[in-house]
Design an enzyme around this catalytic site. Structure first.
Site, PDB file in Angstrom:
ATOM      1  N   ASP A 191      -0.275   8.399  -5.183  1.00  0.00           N
ATOM      2  CA  ASP A 191       0.564   7.264  -4.798  1.00  0.00           C
ATOM      3  C   ASP A 191       0.131   6.027  -5.587  1.00  0.00           C
ATOM      4  O   ASP A 191      -0.984   5.973  -6.134  1.00  0.00           O
ATOM      5  CB  ASP A 191       0.419   7.034  -3.293  1.00  0.00           C
ATOM      6  CG  ASP A 191       1.135   5.788  -2.822  1.00  0.00           C
ATOM      7  OD1 ASP A 191       2.346   5.678  -3.049  1.00  0.00           O
ATOM      8  OD2 ASP A 191       0.475   4.913  -2.224  1.00  0.00           O
ATOM      9  N   ASP A 222       1.400   1.952  -4.994  1.00  0.00           N
ATOM     10  CA  ASP A 222       1.189   0.712  -4.248  1.00  0.00           C
ATOM     11  C   ASP A 222       0.399   0.987  -2.970  1.00  0.00           C
ATOM     12  O   ASP A 222       0.821   1.780  -2.133  1.00  0.00           O
ATOM     13  CB  ASP A 222       2.534   0.061  -3.912  1.00  0.00           C
ATOM     14  CG  ASP A 222       2.408  -1.423  -3.639  1.00  0.00           C
ATOM     15  OD1 ASP A 222       1.272  -1.930  -3.592  1.00  0.00           O
ATOM     16  OD2 ASP A 222       3.446  -2.085  -3.472  1.00  0.00           O
ATOM     17  N   ASP A 242      -2.262   6.143   0.722  1.00  0.00           N
ATOM     18  CA  ASP A 242      -2.811   5.244   1.746  1.00  0.00           C
ATOM     19  C   ASP A 242      -1.975   5.202   3.014  1.00  0.00           C
ATOM     20  O   ASP A 242      -2.354   4.525   3.972  1.00  0.00           O
ATOM     21  CB  ASP A 242      -2.914   3.820   1.173  1.00  0.00           C
ATOM     22  CG  ASP A 242      -1.541   3.177   0.990  1.00  0.00           C
ATOM     23  OD1 ASP A 242      -1.305   2.094   1.531  1.00  0.00           O
ATOM     24  OD2 ASP A 242      -0.693   3.776   0.291  1.00  0.00           O
TER      25      ASP A 242
END
Length: 270
Positions: free
Chosen positions: A13, A15, A209
């Protein structure tokens, strides 16, 4: 939690995992350099439908995180491939921006203004009531509704703004038709990325995240999942996010340095 299983490819991932906006997260550049040095395959995997792969790579390079366009998998690329496989050369009505337009054209699809076989929608900052009305009419006439990603909100310099999912929710409410979702938390984007790496989802590891998107998508595709506490999920809210998602990652790393030690240590011992 389970023990780390050596992976044949990482789906990373962006951002919240490698950066926040224009700010690199500590260890992001070191991690990618280490993966390259040890020949650990990886893809940058993003729900972002507005940027082209070249644009995503440029953004990463600006933060000194090494990237090339062929390292990038976007929800637009995955949506275009999905439609092209379902109906090669299909007529598609596009509600989106340059990243989606280029992906559709590169996949050999025809972007039309009337009588589409598919309505594909991503983030569209020129979205209007007329856009909504046309999309609903097309879907009522039988066009298949494809949503690049269901993100309700996006970060901006002025706070959260509506994302592709918010626009898609209005089309769904008016048409009464649920879209085919390509991006996270659905598994399509992850299987698209593993196809690009030439491996099966069970041989891949998703790193992110956000439990509700990154980890959920990895689980949906059958990948190993690693949650890094670098963005949305923190040590303080971890339990809350796990309970809210009803899902646990396979592994949790406190930061990118811990992630690098685990992955690159395994690669060195191969």
């Amino acid at each position: 939690m389970t023990a780390y299983q050596e992976t044949k490819g990482l789906l990373i991932d962006l951002d919240g995992t490698l950066y926040h906006g224009k700010q690199r997260i500590p260890g992001a550049d070191t991690l990618i350099h280490a993966l390259k040095k040890r020949n650990v395959p990886y893809m940058f995997v993003t729900n972002n439908s507005s940027r082209t792969p070249e644009g995503v790579a440029a953004h990463l390079n600006e933060m000194e995180i090494p990237a090339a366009s062929h390292d990038v998998c976007t929800s637009s690329l995955a949506a275009a491939k999905y439609i092209a496989e379902e109906s090669p050369g299909a007529a598609v009505a596009m509600l989106g921006e340059e990243g989606l337009r280029k992906a559709l054209l590169d996949a050999g699809l025809n972007i039309v203004d009337e009588n589409p076989q598919f309505v594909v929608q991503g983030i569209d900052r020129s979205f209007t009531y007329e856009t909504l009305a046309k999309a609903v009419r097309w879907i009522h006439e039988g066009a298949v509704f494809v949503l690049t990603n269901p993100d309700l909100l996006l970060p901006s310099d002025h706070g959260p703004i509506p994302g592709a999912g918010s626009l898609g929710a209005s089309i769904q409410a008016a048409s009464g038709v649920e879209p085919i979702i390509i991006g996270k938390p659905a598994g399509h984007l992850m299987t698209f990325a593993t196809d690009r790496l030439g491996i099966s989802p069970s041989e891949a590891t998703v790193v992110g995240d956000n439990i509700r998107t990154d980890i959920a998508a990895g689980a949906a595709a059958g990948c190993q999942t690693i949650l890094v506490l670098t963005g949305l999920t923190t040590p303080e809210n971890l339990d809350t996010h796990i309970q809210g998602a009803g899902l646990e990652p396979d592994i949790i790393c406190k930061d990118l340095h811990e992630l690098m030690e685990m992955i690159c240590g395994a690669a060195e011992n191969d």
